[in-house]
Design a protein around this motif. Structure first.
Motif, PDB file in Angstrom:
ATOM      1  N   THR A  34       0.830  -1.209   0.000  1.00  0.00           N
ATOM      2  CA  THR A  34       0.000   0.000   0.000  1.00  0.00           C
ATOM      3  C   THR A  34       0.863   1.257   0.000  1.00  0.00           C
ATOM      4  O   THR A  34       0.585   2.214  -0.731  1.00  0.00           O
ATOM      5  N   SER A  35       1.914   1.259   0.811  1.00  0.00           N
ATOM      6  CA  SER A  35       2.810   2.422   0.867  1.00  0.00           C
ATOM      7  C   SER A  35       3.457   2.680  -0.480  1.00  0.00           C
ATOM      8  O   SER A  35       3.534   3.828  -0.934  1.00  0.00           O
ATOM      9  N   GLU A  37       2.297   1.742  -3.427  1.00  0.00           N
ATOM     10  CA  GLU A  37       1.257   2.189  -4.359  1.00  0.00           C
ATOM     11  C   GLU A  37       1.014   3.688  -4.219  1.00  0.00           C
ATOM     12  O   GLU A  37       0.713   4.367  -5.201  1.00  0.00           O
ATOM     13  N   GLU A  38       1.155   4.200  -3.003  1.00  0.00           N
ATOM     14  CA  GLU A  38       0.947   5.631  -2.740  1.00  0.00           C
ATOM     15  C   GLU A  38       2.210   6.449  -3.001  1.00  0.00           C
ATOM     16  O   GLU A  38       2.235   7.656  -2.786  1.00  0.00           O
ATOM     17  N   GLY A  39       3.272   5.799  -3.454  1.00  0.00           N
ATOM     18  CA  GLY A  39       4.516   6.502  -3.781  1.00  0.00           C
ATOM     19  C   GLY A  39       5.404   6.749  -2.586  1.00  0.00           C
ATOM     20  O   GLY A  39       6.378   7.489  -2.668  1.00  0.00           O
ATOM     21  N   GLU A  40       5.107   6.105  -1.468  1.00  0.00           N
ATOM     22  CA  GLU A  40       5.883   6.301  -0.244  1.00  0.00           C
ATOM     23  C   GLU A  40       6.847   5.128  -0.064  1.00  0.00           C
ATOM     24  O   GLU A  40       6.433   3.967  -0.088  1.00  0.00           O
TER      25      GLU A  40
END
Length: 100
Positions: A34-35, A37-40
């Motif tokens: 998830t991180s 995917e969010e660019g983090e």
């Protein structure tokens, strides 16, 4: 090593039930995914970093149809091991080679 083998080993080493370890491992993987995917990026000290790399747009050839296609700019996940991790793996390999 498979995920099942990893879970069994962690359960054995920690004394925690396999089902609980499975839930923790799944949660860890989902959180990392998830991180990214969010660019983090995700940084784990003494282990490594899960990072998002940007691939530039490029031209490619479809040899069977003899055509040129454009691959658009896109992001890909990557893992960059820490220096400590690299040294541990490197020294482990040397020990394994000596045993042969």
């Amino acid at each position: 090593m498979t995920k099942a083998e990893l879970i069994s080993l962690i359960a054995k080493n920690t004394g925690v039930e396999k089902q609980e370890v499975l839930n923790i491992v799944k949660s860890l993987m989902e959180t990392i995914k998830t991180s990214l995917e969010e660019g983090e990026n995700v940084y784990l000290r003494s282990f490594g970093s899960f990072i998002v790399k940007k691939r530039a747009e490029k031209k490619a050839r479809n040899i069977s149809k003899n055509t040129t296609i454009t691959i658009p700019e896109h992001n890909v996940p990557a893992f960059k091991p820490s220096k400590v991790f690299l040294e541990a793996v490197s020294s482990g390999k040397k020990k394994a080679n000596k045993k042969k």
